[in-house]
Write an enzyme that holds these catalytic residues in place. Structure first.
Site, PDB file in Angstrom:
ATOM      1  N   GLU A 167      -8.444  -4.297  -1.411  1.00 60.36           N
ATOM      2  CA  GLU A 167      -8.768  -5.519  -2.302  1.00 60.36           C
ATOM      3  C   GLU A 167      -8.497  -6.813  -2.263  1.00 60.36           C
ATOM      4  OE1 GLU A 167      -6.303  -3.124  -2.978  1.00 60.36           O
ATOM      5  OE2 GLU A 167      -7.239  -1.221  -3.917  1.00 60.36           O
ATOM      6  N   HIS A 198       1.093  -0.527   0.454  1.00 61.72           N
ATOM      7  CA  HIS A 198       0.628   0.339  -0.161  1.00 61.72           C
ATOM      8  C   HIS A 198       0.811   0.953   0.134  1.00 61.72           C
ATOM      9  CE1 HIS A 198      -3.152   2.974   1.113  1.00 61.72           C
ATOM     10  NE2 HIS A 198      -3.954   2.007   0.710  1.00 61.72           N
TER      11      HIS A 198
END
Length: 379
Positions: free
Chosen positions: A320, A267
């Site tokens: 996700e 991330h």
């Protein structure tokens, strides 16, 4: 004489404005909407409650919640002019592209409803336009999917929550309480997340004084990229590629060796585990099944192998990875994974658009020119 300020690539850690909407504290693995933990809100409040919080600045009372719900119900219904063109939009192109279809339909909506530029609208009109766009987006996306599948679109049900309505509009079946709650948790947890690419895009466009739909359409375009919102289905596709637990290590090593990105891991902000991923993993485990068992095994092995191959990088599963698992468990087709994300994030975009519309300054950075030095003679 102006002063030139050199900034890092991607504007990383550059402060561009002030906001009252929320923040992400990546080193702590924490993010919030206004003064509340986003994860706590996801576990305790409905999407409508958080929508109200983002637009109005406080959580609703019982009376405010009832009035807000009554205001939303008619806004979810498609205008006839938009409904009429959806079959053509859904059928366009060899591959289904729901976010492109959403941009097209919302642009027509802006024309049909004569949405004025933010610059010319008062705060009440700006908020009304944002409410309309957020409310009708799930209806448009679900209708496009069903039309592409050769099915008739369904009408939103005023007796269902936003999350349950989304599942109903897409699948055609009233969801179980377990599935509706799981999707509600996911939707609330993805309403906003700092100045990500799509949110920043929305604010840049809003700073020009353009109408709400123009700003939202730009955000959708940024969001559609696989490095941003377009990753939940790709993350789940990785599980399909791996197939069995004995293939995990070789698959990861091959990806890293080829320089490929492993979707669903890492991330831009978090240096800890993504709090959204942790919550969704718990939700997935609560539902259970072979997919969940395999996903948790794959997650741990990928994290371990990445720690070996990329020491010090702190690469963990992001939102996700388990978002795809939860949506698959709840019956959402993969083509609608990213649109599901958009159903909630459009609320955050709109809140940012409304906040940006209060600032009279246009966002206008500069670039460093590195081409051949002018002036050169014209050949």
């Amino acid at each position: 004489m102006s002063t030139t300020i050199n900034v890092p690539p991607g504007l990383r850690n550059v402060v561009v404005t002030e906001t009252t909407l929320g923040d992400v504290r990546g080193d702590e693995g924490f993010y919030h909407y206004r003064q509340y933990s986003a994860i706590d809100l996801a576990k305790a409040k409905t999407l409508e409650d958080v929508w109200y919080l983002m637009f109005e600045g406080h959580l609703p009372t019982d009376g405010e919640r009832a009035r807000f719900g009554a205001e939303l119900a008619p806004l979810r219904v498609l205008p006839d002019e938009v409904r009429a063109v959806l079959p053509a939009i859904a059928a366009a192109g060899p591959a289904f592209n729901p976010l492109a279809g959403l941009r097209t339909a919302l642009s027509l909506l802006a024309a049909v409803r004569s949405l004025p530029p933010l610059w010319d609208a008062d705060p009440a009109r700006r908020k009304a336009d944002a409410m309309l766009v957020c409310a009708v987006t799930p209806t448009i996306l679900a209708a496009l999917y069903r039309l592409r599948e050769g099915k008739q679109p369904l009408e939103p049900r005023p007796d269902l929550s936003a999350a349950a309505n989304w599942l109903y509009l897409v699948t055609g079946t009233e969801p179980t309480a377990v599935h509706a709650t799981a999707i509600e948790h996911y939707l609330v947890s993805t309403v906003d997340h700092g100045f990500n690419a799509s949110t920043f895009t929305a604010r840049v466009i809003a700073s020009t004084g353009a109408d709400v739909v123009s700003a939202v359409a730009g955000a959708i375009g940024a969001f559609s990229g696989p490095l941003h919102g377009g990753a939940p289905d790709r993350a789940l596709a990785s599980l399909d590629e791996i197939g069995t637990p004995d293939r995990i290590d070789d698959w990861v090593r091959a990806k890293v060796s080829a320089g490929d990105r492993i979707m669903g891991f890492g991330h831009a902000v978090y240096r800890t585990e993504d709090p959204r991923s942790l919550m969704l993993r718990d939700i997935a485990r609560g539902i259970g099944g072979d997919l969940v068992d395999f996903a948790t095994t794959v997650e741990q092995r990928i994290v371990d192998v990445l720690a070996e191959l990329k020491p010090g990088r702190n690469l963990y599963a992001n939102v996700e990875f388990y978002a795809g698992v939860v949506m698959e468990l709840c019956g959402i087709p993969r083509a609608m994974f990213t649109p599901t994300f958009a159903v909630s994030r459009i609320i955050g975009w709109s809140a940012n658009i409304l906040e940006q519309s209060q600032d009279p300054k246009i966002i206008r950075p500069i670039a460093t020119y590195v081409g051949p030095q002018p002036p050169a003679p014209i050949p």
